[in-house]
Design a protein around this motif. Structure first.
Motif, PDB file in Angstrom:
ATOM      1  N   ALA B 103       0.845  -1.201   0.000  1.00  0.00           N
ATOM      2  CA  ALA B 103       0.000   0.000   0.000  1.00  0.00           C
ATOM      3  C   ALA B 103       0.880   1.249   0.000  1.00  0.00           C
ATOM      4  O   ALA B 103       1.877   1.311   0.712  1.00  0.00           O
ATOM      5  CB  ALA B 103      -0.906   0.004   1.221  1.00  0.00           C
ATOM      6  N   ASP B 104       0.513   2.238  -0.814  1.00  0.00           N
ATOM      7  CA  ASP B 104       1.246   3.501  -0.849  1.00  0.00           C
ATOM      8  C   ASP B 104       0.598   4.545   0.041  1.00  0.00           C
ATOM      9  O   ASP B 104       1.162   5.605   0.280  1.00  0.00           O
ATOM     10  CB  ASP B 104       1.297   4.039  -2.281  1.00  0.00           C
ATOM     11  N   LEU B 105      -0.618   4.278   0.471  1.00  0.00           N
ATOM     12  CA  LEU B 105      -1.342   5.224   1.329  1.00  0.00           C
ATOM     13  C   LEU B 105      -2.405   4.446   2.086  1.00  0.00           C
ATOM     14  O   LEU B 105      -3.018   3.536   1.531  1.00  0.00           O
ATOM     15  CB  LEU B 105      -1.982   6.317   0.474  1.00  0.00           C
ATOM     16  N   LEU B 106      -2.599   4.791   3.356  1.00  0.00           N
ATOM     17  CA  LEU B 106      -3.633   4.132   4.151  1.00  0.00           C
ATOM     18  C   LEU B 106      -4.703   5.142   4.554  1.00  0.00           C
ATOM     19  O   LEU B 106      -4.379   6.243   4.996  1.00  0.00           O
ATOM     20  CB  LEU B 106      -3.045   3.518   5.427  1.00  0.00           C
ATOM     21  N   VAL B 107      -5.943   4.758   4.375  1.00  0.00           N
ATOM     22  CA  VAL B 107      -7.054   5.529   4.929  1.00  0.00           C
ATOM     23  C   VAL B 107      -7.515   4.761   6.159  1.00  0.00           C
ATOM     24  O   VAL B 107      -7.899   3.597   6.046  1.00  0.00           O
ATOM     25  CB  VAL B 107      -8.221   5.648   3.939  1.00  0.00           C
ATOM     26  N   VAL B 108      -7.423   5.390   7.327  1.00  0.00           N
ATOM     27  CA  VAL B 108      -7.665   4.664   8.573  1.00  0.00           C
ATOM     28  C   VAL B 108      -8.887   5.228   9.288  1.00  0.00           C
ATOM     29  O   VAL B 108      -8.978   6.436   9.514  1.00  0.00           O
ATOM     30  CB  VAL B 108      -6.436   4.753   9.511  1.00  0.00           C
ATOM     31  N   ARG B 109      -9.827   4.350   9.612  1.00  0.00           N
ATOM     32  CA  ARG B 109     -10.928   4.723  10.505  1.00  0.00           C
ATOM     33  C   ARG B 109     -10.877   3.802  11.708  1.00  0.00           C
ATOM     34  O   ARG B 109     -10.729   2.583  11.562  1.00  0.00           O
ATOM     35  CB  ARG B 109     -12.276   4.592   9.804  1.00  0.00           C
ATOM     36  N   HIS B 110     -10.972   4.391  12.876  1.00  0.00           N
ATOM     37  CA  HIS B 110     -10.841   3.603  14.101  1.00  0.00           C
ATOM     38  C   HIS B 110     -11.643   4.274  15.201  1.00  0.00           C
ATOM     39  O   HIS B 110     -11.800   5.488  15.189  1.00  0.00           O
ATOM     40  CB  HIS B 110      -9.362   3.500  14.480  1.00  0.00           C
ATOM     41  N   GLU B 111     -12.108   3.474  16.143  1.00  0.00           N
ATOM     42  CA  GLU B 111     -12.925   4.046  17.215  1.00  0.00           C
ATOM     43  C   GLU B 111     -12.092   4.844  18.214  1.00  0.00           C
ATOM     44  O   GLU B 111     -12.635   5.639  18.976  1.00  0.00           O
ATOM     45  CB  GLU B 111     -13.664   2.930  17.960  1.00  0.00           C
ATOM     46  N   ALA B 112     -10.771   4.626  18.199  1.00  0.00           N
ATOM     47  CA  ALA B 112      -9.939   5.295  19.198  1.00  0.00           C
ATOM     48  C   ALA B 112      -9.441   6.637  18.681  1.00  0.00           C
ATOM     49  O   ALA B 112      -8.950   6.742  17.563  1.00  0.00           O
ATOM     50  CB  ALA B 112      -8.737   4.407  19.553  1.00  0.00           C
ATOM     51  N   VAL B 113      -9.553   7.662  19.518  1.00  0.00           N
ATOM     52  CA  VAL B 113      -9.035   8.984  19.170  1.00  0.00           C
ATOM     53  C   VAL B 113      -7.531   8.881  18.942  1.00  0.00           C
ATOM     54  O   VAL B 113      -6.816   8.257  19.726  1.00  0.00           O
ATOM     55  CB  VAL B 113      -9.338   9.988  20.308  1.00  0.00           C
ATOM     56  N   GLY B 114      -7.060   9.469  17.840  1.00  0.00           N
ATOM     57  CA  GLY B 114      -5.628   9.489  17.575  1.00  0.00           C
ATOM     58  C   GLY B 114      -5.107   8.252  16.874  1.00  0.00           C
ATOM     59  O   GLY B 114      -3.901   8.151  16.624  1.00  0.00           O
ATOM     60  N   ALA B 115      -5.983   7.309  16.519  1.00  0.00           N
ATOM     61  CA  ALA B 115      -5.504   6.068  15.899  1.00  0.00           C
ATOM     62  C   ALA B 115      -4.776   6.351  14.586  1.00  0.00           C
ATOM     63  O   ALA B 115      -3.683   5.830  14.341  1.00  0.00           O
ATOM     64  CB  ALA B 115      -6.679   5.116  15.672  1.00  0.00           C
ATOM     65  N   ALA B 116      -5.365   7.211  13.751  1.00  0.00           N
ATOM     66  CA  ALA B 116      -4.734   7.486  12.457  1.00  0.00           C
ATOM     67  C   ALA B 116      -3.375   8.157  12.646  1.00  0.00           C
ATOM     68  O   ALA B 116      -2.419   7.859  11.929  1.00  0.00           O
ATOM     69  CB  ALA B 116      -5.651   8.357  11.599  1.00  0.00           C
ATOM     70  N   ALA B 117      -3.290   9.040  13.634  1.00  0.00           N
ATOM     71  CA  ALA B 117      -2.017   9.723  13.889  1.00  0.00           C
ATOM     72  C   ALA B 117      -0.962   8.722  14.361  1.00  0.00           C
ATOM     73  O   ALA B 117       0.209   8.809  13.979  1.00  0.00           O
ATOM     74  CB  ALA B 117      -2.208  10.825  14.932  1.00  0.00           C
ATOM     75  N   ARG B 118      -1.387   7.754  15.181  1.00  0.00           N
ATOM     76  CA  ARG B 118      -0.440   6.716  15.615  1.00  0.00           C
ATOM     77  C   ARG B 118       0.039   5.915  14.410  1.00  0.00           C
ATOM     78  O   ARG B 118       1.221   5.664  14.247  1.00  0.00           O
ATOM     79  CB  ARG B 118      -1.111   5.775  16.630  1.00  0.00           C
ATOM     80  N   VAL B 119      -0.897   5.512  13.560  1.00  0.00           N
ATOM     81  CA  VAL B 119      -0.518   4.744  12.372  1.00  0.00           C
ATOM     82  C   VAL B 119       0.458   5.554  11.527  1.00  0.00           C
ATOM     83  O   VAL B 119       1.473   5.041  11.049  1.00  0.00           O
ATOM     84  CB  VAL B 119      -1.772   4.351  11.560  1.00  0.00           C
TER      85      VAL B 119
END
Lengths: 233, 307
Positions: B103-119
């Motif tokens: 994958a060259d880019l990830l679109v992340v949806r998660h129930e936890a606040v800040g999950a995308a930033a962690r990823v």
């Protein structure tokens, strides 16, 4: 005060007699590292005899004046009408940014000859470029085609023909937008250095250039003044 | 060309007004691409976009996939229910695995606040936040801003009322950031129990009564009552909420004639919005969805077009 670098400045032969090789080496290397290298000597470097003489800066030269652009467009307008026996089925498509106003001017010049206003469209080829990675922050403009291109002759209009990559991208874009009967190319300046097998059908001026030179086209609608210049850095 | 390339899209707060307007401008151009006979351009050929959604989604996921495909990128779809997450694989290992598969880019949806930033901090590729808990949903704010701009020409000076469960809404947080950055005046309209506990620093005004302010609004932006995210305890009862904060025919008629109704979807017909209103031409809900594709193309183009 500063001697040019090189074997002549060190003369290591003399010291080889009584000294150990290591000492000689250290001496040489000391001399090498303490030899002035930094800004104070940069002038010596530039004017040093070993460096090939730079070509004199050419500055900026005007290739076409406002009037000459207008005459070139008028001639191209005549060539287009002559080749197509009029204007039936023609569409002028300007490639953003400067192809747009050029296409408009060309349509006006044709109107002066044939009493018929050829439709003008605009094409942005940003999404079809093969060098996007080298162009961060590319901006896009609106692609607008006034008519269905199918079975018409599209004349692509651009300011400068150089590598041919823009035209390659424009051809790809056109084929996604319709199926023209034929596609031709009109450019204000052909500066050579093609990287693809592409050739213009109508040329305002052929300008032999070197790779380091730059061609600047300015149009009243965009730049407030009109003319073509060439500059060498 | 002068601004540094965007690396991720995690929060509207990461953008300045120039970047935000650049994305909206790009989205406007992509909206034109989507109307072409062949709504597809070769721009991102050879790139792969992975949608990594740990929460349910219809609009966001579908429009990201459509956007990627319209730009000729390939799409990988990750669904936790059929993945090794069931076996206990962590978010980090999941993300690293998806990146390693190409994958060259990830679109992340998660129930936890800040999950995308962690990823984003674990990976060496762009990450888009497709919604993290009640925190941010930046592409929703972009598509909302674009929808408003298409309708009103600009956001400067518009009066926008955001109605409903602001406390649990990531859409509200991103929208407040984007709307105020673009010069609109935002009013939050909700019972105190559905407002964030600490409103200090929010550049908004507050009202507890929709009827008092509805006639002054240019846009009534309805939030979904999110039972799955805990709207329930903030509500006395659903019928009471509907009677005070739902948009029905009567309230629609009291709105100014040019005013519009928006909703991020999925709508609860008969709760936030009466079925009659949802089908009215002044409801822009489907325009919002349509713009979602164009906006996501713009974001993908900015993040992948120059990498």
């Amino acid at each position: 005060m500063s001697t040019p670098l090189g074997p002549a400045g060190h003369s290591p032969q003399r010291s080889l007699g009584g000294e150990t090789l290591a000492r000689t080496f250290r001496k040489i290397s000391e001399k090498f590292w303490t030899a002035p290298l930094l800004p104070s000597t940069s002038a010596t470097f530039k004017t040093g005899p070993a460096r090939p003489e730079r070509r004199k800066p050419l500055g900026t030269t005007q290739l076409l004046t406002d009037d000459e652009i207008r005459r070139a467009l008028k001639r191209i307008a005549h060539e287009i009408c002559e080749r197509h026996h009029g204007t039936d089925g023609l569409v002028l498509v300007g490639i953003h940014t400067r192809g747009g106003p050029l296409a408009e001017a060309l349509a006006e010049a044709i109107a002066g000859i044939e009493d018929d206003k050829v439709s003008v469209g605009y094409l942005d080829i940003g999404l079809y470029r093969d060098d996007l990675s080298k162009r961060p922050g590319t901006r896009l403009s609106r692609t607008m085609l006034p008519v269905d291109l199918s079975d018409r002759t599209v004349i692509l209009v651009d300011d400068v023909l150089y590598t041919g990559r823009t035209i390659r991208a424009a051809l790809d874009a056109l084929s996604d937008l319709g199926r023209p009967a034929a596609v031709e190319l009109a450019v204000l300046v052909d500066r050579g250095h093609r990287q693809l097998p592409i050739k213009a059908d109508y040329v305002g001026k052929n300008v032999p250039t070197s790779l380091e030179e730059r061609v600047h086209v300015k149009l009243t609608e965009i730049d407030g003044e009109q003319g073509v210049w060439i500059s060498r850095p | 060309m002068d601004q540094p390339a965007m690396k991720h899209l995690l929060s509207i707060a990461d953008l300045d007004r120039g970047e935000l307007e650049d994305l909206l401008h790009l989205a406007g151009e992509f909206a034109e691409v989507l109307e072409r006979p062949i709504p597809k351009v070769p721009t991102l050929r050879g790139k792969t976009v992975a949608t990594v959604f740990f929460e349910a989604s219809t609009r966001t996921r579908l429009s990201f996939e459509r956007a990627a495909k319209a730009l000729s990128a390939d799409v990988m779809t990750f669904a936790p229910g059929t993945s090794s997450v069931i076996k206990g694989e962590s978010l980090k290992d999941t993300a690293l695995t998806i990146r390693a598969t190409g994958a060259d880019l990830l679109v992340v949806r998660h129930e936890a606040v800040g999950a995308a930033a962690r990823v984003a901090s674990w990976l060496d590729c762009p990450v888009i936040n497709g919604g993290d808990g009640a925190h941010q949903h930046p592409t929703q704010a972009l598509l909302d801003s674009l929808t408003i701009r298409q309708r009103f020409g600009k956001l400067d000076g518009l009066r926008i009322g955001i109605v409903g469960d602001v406390r649990n809404s990531r859409v509200a947080r991103s929208d407040i950031d984007a709307f105020t950055l673009l010069g609109a005046n935002v009013t939050l309209i909700a019972p105190p129990t559905l407002l964030p506990r600490d409103l200090e620093g929010f550049p908004v005004s507050i009202s507890h009564s929709l009827d008092e302010v509805i006639a002054d609004l240019d846009i009534v932006y309805l939030l979904r009552i999110q039972m799955e995210r805990g709207s329930g305890p903030g509500l006395p009862s659903l019928p009471e909420y509907v009677s005070r904060y739902g948009i029905d025919r009567g309230r629609l008629e009291r709105m100014s004639p040019d005013a519009v109704v928006m909703h991020p979807g999925p709508i609860n017909r008969g709760v936030e919005i009466a079925a009659y209103v949802a089908d009215d031409p002044r409801a822009l809900i489907l325009d919002q969805v349509r713009n979602g594709v164009a906006v996501r193309m713009a974001v993908l183009f900015r993040l992948l077009g120059a990498s």
